[in-house]
Design a protein around this motif. Sequence first.
Motif, PDB file in Angstrom:
ATOM      1  N   ASN A 433      38.871  48.719  42.245  1.00  0.00           N
ATOM      2  CA  ASN A 433      38.721  47.311  42.615  1.00  0.00           C
ATOM      3  C   ASN A 433      40.081  46.632  42.712  1.00  0.00           C
ATOM      4  OD1 ASN A 433      36.166  48.202  41.946  1.00  0.00           O
ATOM      5  ND2 ASN A 433      35.706  46.562  40.515  1.00  0.00           N
ATOM      6  N   LEU A 434      40.867  46.800  41.670  1.00  0.00           N
ATOM      7  CA  LEU A 434      42.172  46.152  41.614  1.00  0.00           C
ATOM      8  C   LEU A 434      43.129  46.755  42.633  1.00  0.00           C
ATOM      9  CD1 LEU A 434      43.141  43.828  39.847  1.00  0.00           C
ATOM     10  CD2 LEU A 434      44.169  45.492  38.300  1.00  0.00           C
ATOM     11  N   MET A 435      43.010  48.064  42.874  1.00  0.00           N
ATOM     12  CA  MET A 435      43.876  48.713  43.854  1.00  0.00           C
ATOM     13  C   MET A 435      43.577  48.211  45.262  1.00  0.00           C
ATOM     14  SD  MET A 435      43.836  52.606  42.374  1.00  0.00           S
ATOM     15  CE  MET A 435      45.168  53.195  43.403  1.00  0.00           C
ATOM     16  N   VAL A 436      42.291  48.095  45.601  1.00  0.00           N
ATOM     17  CA  VAL A 436      41.895  47.599  46.921  1.00  0.00           C
ATOM     18  C   VAL A 436      42.364  46.160  47.094  1.00  0.00           C
ATOM     19  CG1 VAL A 436      39.912  46.948  48.340  1.00  0.00           C
ATOM     20  CG2 VAL A 436      39.966  49.184  47.217  1.00  0.00           C
ATOM     21  N   LYS A 437      42.175  45.345  46.081  1.00  0.00           N
ATOM     22  CA  LYS A 437      42.638  43.950  46.135  1.00  0.00           C
ATOM     23  C   LYS A 437      44.138  43.893  46.379  1.00  0.00           C
ATOM     24  CE  LYS A 437      43.040  39.796  43.204  1.00  0.00           C
ATOM     25  NZ  LYS A 437      44.497  39.810  42.995  1.00  0.00           N
ATOM     26  N   ALA A 438      44.897  44.717  45.655  1.00  0.00           N
ATOM     27  CA  ALA A 438      46.354  44.710  45.789  1.00  0.00           C
ATOM     28  C   ALA A 438      46.780  45.137  47.195  1.00  0.00           C
ATOM     29  CB  ALA A 438      46.984  45.619  44.741  1.00  0.00           C
ATOM     30  N   ILE A 439      46.135  46.140  47.749  1.00  0.00           N
ATOM     31  CA  ILE A 439      46.467  46.601  49.102  1.00  0.00           C
ATOM     32  C   ILE A 439      46.135  45.521  50.123  1.00  0.00           C
ATOM     33  CG2 ILE A 439      45.816  48.246  50.903  1.00  0.00           C
ATOM     34  CD1 ILE A 439      45.522  50.357  48.718  1.00  0.00           C
ATOM     35  N   ALA A 440      44.970  44.875  49.966  1.00  0.00           N
ATOM     36  CA  ALA A 440      44.575  43.820  50.901  1.00  0.00           C
ATOM     37  C   ALA A 440      45.578  42.661  50.860  1.00  0.00           C
ATOM     38  CB  ALA A 440      43.174  43.329  50.566  1.00  0.00           C
ATOM     39  N   GLU A 441      45.976  42.270  49.658  1.00  0.00           N
ATOM     40  CA  GLU A 441      46.937  41.165  49.543  1.00  0.00           C
ATOM     41  C   GLU A 441      48.304  41.578  50.070  1.00  0.00           C
ATOM     42  OE1 GLU A 441      45.088  38.648  45.800  1.00  0.00           O
ATOM     43  OE2 GLU A 441      46.528  40.259  45.371  1.00  0.00           O
ATOM     44  N   ASP A 442      48.651  42.854  49.908  1.00  0.00           N
ATOM     45  CA  ASP A 442      49.910  43.359  50.444  1.00  0.00           C
ATOM     46  C   ASP A 442      49.923  43.287  51.967  1.00  0.00           C
ATOM     47  OD1 ASP A 442      52.470  44.592  49.799  1.00  0.00           O
ATOM     48  OD2 ASP A 442      51.706  46.387  50.786  1.00  0.00           O
ATOM     49  N   ARG A 443      48.729  43.336  52.576  1.00  0.00           N
ATOM     50  CA  ARG A 443      48.601  43.224  54.035  1.00  0.00           C
ATOM     51  C   ARG A 443      48.411  41.772  54.491  1.00  0.00           C
ATOM     52  NH1 ARG A 443      47.347  48.105  56.511  1.00  0.00           N
ATOM     53  NH2 ARG A 443      48.315  49.774  55.317  1.00  0.00           N
ATOM     54  N   GLY A 444      48.536  40.826  53.579  1.00  0.00           N
ATOM     55  CA  GLY A 444      48.458  39.424  53.966  1.00  0.00           C
ATOM     56  C   GLY A 444      47.081  38.805  53.913  1.00  0.00           C
ATOM     57  N   ILE A 445      46.093  39.521  53.382  1.00  0.00           N
ATOM     58  CA  ILE A 445      44.735  38.967  53.282  1.00  0.00           C
ATOM     59  C   ILE A 445      44.652  38.112  52.022  1.00  0.00           C
ATOM     60  CG2 ILE A 445      42.288  39.519  53.001  1.00  0.00           C
ATOM     61  CD1 ILE A 445      42.801  42.108  54.523  1.00  0.00           C
ATOM     62  N   ARG A 446      44.143  36.916  52.148  1.00  0.00           N
ATOM     63  CA  ARG A 446      44.003  36.025  50.998  1.00  0.00           C
ATOM     64  C   ARG A 446      42.677  36.326  50.305  1.00  0.00           C
ATOM     65  NH1 ARG A 446      44.508  29.390  51.081  1.00  0.00           N
ATOM     66  NH2 ARG A 446      44.377  29.106  48.803  1.00  0.00           N
ATOM     67  N   MET A 447      42.769  37.104  49.235  1.00  0.00           N
ATOM     68  CA  MET A 447      41.567  37.525  48.524  1.00  0.00           C
ATOM     69  C   MET A 447      41.095  36.441  47.562  1.00  0.00           C
ATOM     70  SD  MET A 447      40.532  40.454  49.526  1.00  0.00           S
ATOM     71  CE  MET A 447      39.449  40.946  48.182  1.00  0.00           C
ATOM     72  N   PRO A 448      39.792  36.451  47.229  1.00  0.00           N
ATOM     73  CA  PRO A 448      39.299  35.490  46.238  1.00  0.00           C
ATOM     74  C   PRO A 448      40.008  35.679  44.901  1.00  0.00           C
ATOM     75  CG  PRO A 448      37.477  36.581  47.358  1.00  0.00           C
ATOM     76  CD  PRO A 448      38.722  37.302  47.756  1.00  0.00           C
ATOM     77  N   SER A 449      40.112  34.587  44.144  1.00  0.00           N
ATOM     78  CA  SER A 449      40.658  34.671  42.793  1.00  0.00           C
ATOM     79  C   SER A 449      39.730  35.498  41.915  1.00  0.00           C
ATOM     80  CB  SER A 449      40.809  33.270  42.204  1.00  0.00           C
ATOM     81  OG  SER A 449      39.520  32.683  42.005  1.00  0.00           O
ATOM     82  N   PHE A 450      40.133  35.705  40.672  1.00  0.00           N
ATOM     83  CA  PHE A 450      39.291  36.452  39.733  1.00  0.00           C
ATOM     84  C   PHE A 450      37.903  35.825  39.633  1.00  0.00           C
ATOM     85  CE2 PHE A 450      37.693  37.660  35.559  1.00  0.00           C
ATOM     86  CZ  PHE A 450      38.055  38.998  35.454  1.00  0.00           C
ATOM     87  N   PHE A 451      37.860  34.500  39.447  1.00  0.00           N
ATOM     88  CA  PHE A 451      36.573  33.823  39.325  1.00  0.00           C
ATOM     89  C   PHE A 451      35.894  33.659  40.685  1.00  0.00           C
ATOM     90  CE2 PHE A 451      38.841  32.222  35.487  1.00  0.00           C
ATOM     91  CZ  PHE A 451      38.005  32.799  34.547  1.00  0.00           C
ATOM     92  N   GLY A 452      36.701  33.537  41.740  1.00  0.00           N
ATOM     93  CA  GLY A 452      36.116  33.480  43.080  1.00  0.00           C
ATOM     94  C   GLY A 452      35.385  34.764  43.419  1.00  0.00           C
ATOM     95  N   TYR A 453      35.991  35.895  43.045  1.00  0.00           N
ATOM     96  CA  TYR A 453      35.320  37.181  43.255  1.00  0.00           C
ATOM     97  C   TYR A 453      34.033  37.255  42.436  1.00  0.00           C
ATOM     98  CZ  TYR A 453      34.398  42.180  43.163  1.00  0.00           C
ATOM     99  OH  TYR A 453      33.775  43.412  43.251  1.00  0.00           O
TER     100      TYR A 453
END
Length: 474
Positions: A433-453
């Motif tokens: 989960n955390l790895m996918v989030k990190a990769i997505a954010e590294d590509r410029g995707i604005r992921m939901p916050s911890f509570f947003g997720y």
Amino acid sequence: MQTFPTRTRHLLVIALVLALLPLASHATDFDGRALTPVWGVPFAGLLLSIALCPLLVARFWHHHFGKVSAAWSLAFFVPFAVVFGPSVAASGFVHALVGEYIPFIVLLTTLFVVAGGIYIRGNLHGSPRMNVGLLAIGALLASFMGTTGASMLLIRPLIRANDNRRHVAHVVVFFIFIVSNAGGSLTPLGDPPLFLGFLKGVEFFWTVRQILPETLFLIAALLAIFYAIDSHYYHKEGVVRPDPTPDTPSFGFEGRVNFLLLGCVIGLVLLSGFWKSGVAFSVAGAEVTWAGLVRDIGLIGVTLVSLRLTPESAHAQNQFSWGPMAEVAKLFAGIFLTIIPVIAMLRAGLHGPFGPVVAAVTGPDGQPLPSMYFWASGALSSFLDNAPTYLVFFNTAGGDAKVLMTTLASTLAAVSAGSVFMGANTYIGNAPNLMVKAIAEDRGIRMPSFFGYMAWSAAVLIPLFIVMTFIWFR
């Protein structure tokens, strides 16, 4: 000039471990009944830091998350050493490092490197149908190459397929739901909790026989919900901009040698489960078997071979970087250490500080309640590492694999499903989960916050889990 501080830190860590080994060798296990819930504060503090710091102090967190993780670890480790003695604290530290963290991070790093060395050539266009197809393929692969392997293989092409769309975060969220969690529920290769069950004597194909209907229901429901949401955004957006990824004349793969290396990874993991070699030696009370040693050394070798043989063009086109892996390694180092007292209190059973949690899964007649095992194992797996959580409830239900596979099959199915499925409830429920989030954010995707997720998981997953409870886990 920049490498010296890094090397120095590595040497200091090695020196610390070597200094602790003599102390740890004379330590005795501590009883979780001697603890109070206060010892869980550093773990809770680390979780809150992961949840709140990216929202409140984003720049500080981006540059210093490793230091924050280390600070919370010391907030547990130093008082623990003072109260229970340096030898007991050293034993807990070395056991967490040797028995849990190193095997965990070695496997994760190998899958990250090997899957990251496979570049899927061809520009897929992220329509709702195409996205559903990729998610379904990922769910199928997850049970055979692990949720981490499937996630690392497919997250990059999925992001690339949707790089001309405005709304992409929901695609990654459902990818975590389906590929990084639910898809890994059918074999011990899929998710660490099931692999631990396999090591404890659960048959390799037992899980697929027992929870296949639940898995198919959850994945099918998630794909249907995703298709409806993605179709809404897709038709609302229209053509946002020209696709930044140029079309290529043919579909194919670069770094194909990594498919062979993925097979080696699967073989090494299976070998460590089937090879009953006994204890080779003990490090501070942590049992190190020849099978585990061969697996970890083999995985390190596979990682080095992949880095050597993968074409540079495959890494470049995948935008491969060590950033996501470094983030996971540093945060989970803190989690594995601060979780020590929490797991000890849970293992203390009815007479421990968390006795009410253990009592809640047993009926008045002394028989286990599958519905409560499903939710208790799932709720804890949402915030704790789901592998030790699985073991806690596996042992709470008796710990005899033969009995759990037959007489108490519904209970073991509930523990298995809860531990795997509900790891999707938070970013820290399962490592991918955390790895996918990190990769997505590294590509410029604005992921939901911890509570947003968690708002997404509460709205989508929890209702499905309630339905599953009434159908299968009553």
